[in-house]
Design a protein around this motif. Structure first.
Motif, mmCIF file in Angstrom:
data_model
loop_
_atom_site.group_PDB
_atom_site.id
_atom_site.type_symbol
_atom_site.label_atom_id
_atom_site.label_comp_id
_atom_site.label_asym_id
_atom_site.label_seq_id
_atom_site.Cartn_x
_atom_site.Cartn_y
_atom_site.Cartn_z
ATOM 1 N N ASN A 24 0.724 -1.202 -0.069
ATOM 2 C CA ASN A 24 0.146 -0.046 0.001
ATOM 3 C C ASN A 24 1.083 1.366 -0.015
ATOM 4 O O ASN A 24 1.814 1.486 0.931
ATOM 5 N N ALA A 25 0.725 2.163 -0.845
ATOM 6 C CA ALA A 25 1.312 3.435 -0.956
ATOM 7 C C ALA A 25 0.405 4.427 -0.927
ATOM 8 O O ALA A 25 -0.670 4.652 -1.408
ATOM 9 N N LYS A 26 0.643 5.501 0.184
ATOM 10 C CA LYS A 26 -0.129 6.487 0.497
ATOM 11 C C LYS A 26 0.472 7.782 0.707
ATOM 12 O O LYS A 26 1.655 7.768 1.146
ATOM 13 N N LYS A 27 -0.477 9.009 0.551
ATOM 14 C CA LYS A 27 0.284 10.232 0.844
ATOM 15 C C LYS A 27 0.507 10.103 2.411
ATOM 16 O O LYS A 27 -0.298 9.739 3.224
ATOM 17 N N ASP A 28 1.642 10.528 2.808
ATOM 18 C CA ASP A 28 2.022 10.667 4.161
ATOM 19 C C ASP A 28 1.666 12.225 4.801
ATOM 20 O O ASP A 28 2.863 12.784 5.208
ATOM 21 N N ASP A 29 0.560 12.665 4.534
ATOM 22 C CA ASP A 29 0.320 14.009 4.911
ATOM 23 C C ASP A 29 -1.024 14.094 5.875
ATOM 24 O O ASP A 29 -1.445 15.238 6.183
#
Length: 149
Positions: free
Chosen positions: A88-93
């Motif tokens: 899983n790749a996601k925005k880290d914001d």
């Protein structure tokens, strides 16, 4: 004479009945005490999963242009049924907006992935989870961060 044979006949029948009861009890005891199943030694315990990733687990990559490749290597003994690899790749914001997912079952030690859909100029978190398909409680998890230019 008839009385003598009747006496022996009664004793013989009692003896046969009593012997039958003891024989049945003995068989029940033998059956209850015998081992069930195949016997032998139990199968060896499955080794805990040991996994390395490239980029390395826990790392923070410098901002770069794609492609964003990921290599997952199983360095422990491969479980007999293989493993399930989930990415899983996601925005880290703080929004945790997922932009890439992959899930595959593998029996080979090395698996390559290319992460697509990376948002421009965004810090991203990639989570990797590897689960044994033989023993579902045998799990390895890791992550790393990268950002696009």
């Amino acid at each position: 004479m008839k009385g003598i044979f009747d006496h022996y006949k009664d004793n013989f029948m009692k003896l046969v009945s009593l012997s039958t009861v003891f024989l049945i009890m003995g068989l029940c005891i033998v059956c209850a005490c015998s081992k069930g199943g195949g016997g032998g030694t139990p199968p060896p315990a499955e080794a805990n999963l040991a996994v390395t990733t490239d980029p390395a687990n826990g790392s923070v990559q410098i901002p770069a242009l794609g492609p964003y490749n990921l290599k997952v290597s199983i360095s422990s003994t491969m479980p007999s049924n293989g493993v399930k690899i989930e990415i899983n790749a996601k925005k880290d914001d703080g929004t945790n907006t997922v932009f890439f997912t992959a899930s595959t079952n593998k029996t080979t030690a090395v698996s390559d992935f290319t992460i697509t859909g990376t948002p421009a100029a965004a810090q991203c978190l990639v989570e990797v989870k590897v689960t044994s398909l033989t023993k579902a409680t045998n799990i390895w998890s890791g992550s790393y961060r990268y950002s696009s230019k």
